[in-house]
Scaffold this active site. Structure first.
Site, PDB file in Angstrom:
ATOM      1  N   PRO A 150       3.114   4.469  -0.945  1.00  0.00           N
ATOM      2  CA  PRO A 150       2.970   5.460   0.119  1.00  0.00           C
ATOM      3  C   PRO A 150       1.536   5.793   0.520  1.00  0.00           C
ATOM      4  O   PRO A 150       1.322   6.545   1.454  1.00  0.00           O
ATOM      5  CB  PRO A 150       3.661   6.689  -0.458  1.00  0.00           C
TER       6      PRO A 150
ATOM      7  N   CYS B  68       3.603  -0.805 -12.504  1.00  0.00           N
ATOM      8  CA  CYS B  68       3.900   0.376 -13.322  1.00  0.00           C
ATOM      9  C   CYS B  68       5.066   0.044 -14.254  1.00  0.00           C
ATOM     10  O   CYS B  68       6.031   0.798 -14.374  1.00  0.00           O
ATOM     11  CB  CYS B  68       4.198   1.599 -12.449  1.00  0.00           C
TER      12      CYS B  68
ATOM     13  N   ALA C 142       0.772  -1.243   0.000  1.00  0.00           N
ATOM     14  CA  ALA C 142       0.000   0.000   0.000  1.00  0.00           C
ATOM     15  C   ALA C 142       0.802   1.291   0.000  1.00  0.00           C
ATOM     16  O   ALA C 142       0.263   2.337  -0.361  1.00  0.00           O
ATOM     17  CB  ALA C 142      -0.958   0.008   1.194  1.00  0.00           C
TER      18      ALA C 142
END
Length: 429
Positions: free
Chosen positions: A107, A226, A105
């Site tokens: 930042p 990502c 989770a």
């Protein structure tokens, strides 16, 4: 200079679109923020522009602006978040009253996005295995006025063993090689290697195996990265589905993204205003599963009762939990937390003293109204002084909620002449 091995693989992935992809990396990146519905109505900000299509609370903003320095950022009115990074939660589609887990989770961008969609109802477990990043996550949970979250610093498999089949929805935003962040972060380029991609793929498989145990029968799992690397994206999903036949791909309506195999979606920087991202949506087959024992609540102390009555504070459904030196208000659905590394078990109310109650900063940020409020303009001298840690002239007496432009920012304590500053020293400017 991008790694040659990366460019060769991307060229094979994109074919005729390869040139457009390279051109997009030369353009200035789009920057975005996400408003926090837990703080109330949106303010009118001159630096925000068009909406992010896949996130109702997301907007792009003027890259020349510095919204991270505005008092509204300190008040948790918005979170600075890359636009494509908002996509996985849109695909997760968490609902009020559900039990949701964000397994990687920190930042806190996706966690606070989930919390906004849950509207303070239900139970949210947000976990981060790295202790330093877990502390950052906890601070962002506090700043964004999230009251129904348990913040843990655990290995995913530990949580899987404790809470099997407990969650309606689980998000795995896995650590990855970061290829989608090449335009945004130079370190992502310098740290990249084919060995890193392979290492990340192995680690992602382990995290996904833990996540599979957390999802209830009939629940939804969203996996995201990502990066553009197929080994970490489509390959990771295919390997997971082969190892877990109880899961099936679940196509969802996502017209903004490029669809792929196994209900996966890619966000390419040459096709939208954002960086690179990947997500896949999976459903665990079957019906309901057995419940997990919940944490036993405590009786609220008389010191709190007196404080809350004086300021007219009403708490939502929940239960009191003592944690360290502080009193917290936890969601009713929160399971037992003994022997877990916990940073924040819900909303911190404050500290119980012998003859009084000292309210926590988190409680101030969560409140919108109370019986004793001092409102100042967001650009006023009083707010600048408050954020600096100074006393403020005021005729108020007792504990007082300080607000900037109508948004709560912290506590003050008045003596009829000035407000003694209770803004946390570590946050002062």
């Amino acid at each position: 200079m991008l790694p040659e091995a990366f460019l060769e693989r991307i060229k094979a992935q994109l074919g005729a679109e390869y040139g457009a992809f390279l051109e997009s990396l030369e353009r200035p990146r789009a920057v975005a923020l996400r408003f926090n519905p837990l703080k109330g109505e949106r303010p009118d900000l001159p630096f925000v522009g068009q909406p992010v299509p896949w996130e109702p609370e997301g907007v792009y903003y003027d890259p020349e602006a510095r919204p991270g320095l505005h008092v509204y950022h300190e008040a948790g009115v918005y979170y600075l978040q890359e636009a494509s990074a908002m996509a996985p939660v849109a695909l997760l589609d968490p609902q009020p009253g559900e039990k949701v887990c964000d397994l990687c989770a920190a930042p806190g961008g996706k966690t606070t996005q989930i919390a906004g969609r849950m509207g303070g109802q239900g139970f949210l477990l947000c976990n981060e295995i790295n202790p330093k990043r877990a502390r950052i996550l906890s601070r962002n949970i506090e700043r964004m006025a999230v009251a129904n979250a348990l913040v843990t610093n655990e290995h995913p498999e530990t949580l899987a063993q404790r809470f099997p089949g407990f969650f309606d929805r689980v998000l795995v935003d896995a650590p990855c090689s970061g290829e989608g962040m090449f335009r945004k972060e130079e370190a992502a380029v310098t740290d990249w290697s084919e060995e890193t991609v392979a290492m990340c793929a192995r680690r992602q498989g382990e995290i996904l195996n833990s996540a599979a145990k957390l999802v209830r029968l009939g629940g939804r799992l969203v996996y995201s990265t990502c990066t553009f690397a197929p080994a970490e994206d489509e390959g990771a999903v295919a390997a997971f589905l082969e190892a877990h036949p109880e899961f099936t791909p679940e196509p969802v309506e996502a017209p903004w993204f490029t669809p792929g195999e196994n209900a996966s979606y890619r966000m390419w920087p040459h096709k939208l205003l954002g960086e690179g991202h990947f997500a896949a949506v999976l459903r665990k087959n079957g019906g309901e599963t057995e419940g997990i024992p919940v944490e036993t609540g405590e009786k609220l102390p008389k010191q709190w009762d007196s404080f809350a009555k004086e300021l007219g504070i009403t708490l939502p459904a929940g239960k009191a939990v003592s944690f360290g030196q502080s009193l917290f208000w936890a969601p009713e659905e929160m399971p037992e937390i003994r022997k877990l590394r916990v940073l924040r078990p819900g909303l911190e109310l404050g500290t119980v003293k012998k003859d009084r109650f000292e309210p926590a900063h988190a409680l101030a940020l969560w409140l919108k109204e109370c019986a004793n409020v001092q409102d100042y303009g967001p650009d006023s001298e009083e707010i600048r002084a408050y954020l600096h840690g100074d006393v403020i002239p005021s005729g108020a007496k007792g504990w007082c909620l300080v607000r900037a432009g109508g948004y709560s920012i912290g506590w003050g304590k008045g003596d009829g002449r000035v407000l003694k500053n209770h803004y946390p020293k570590g946050l002062r400017r």
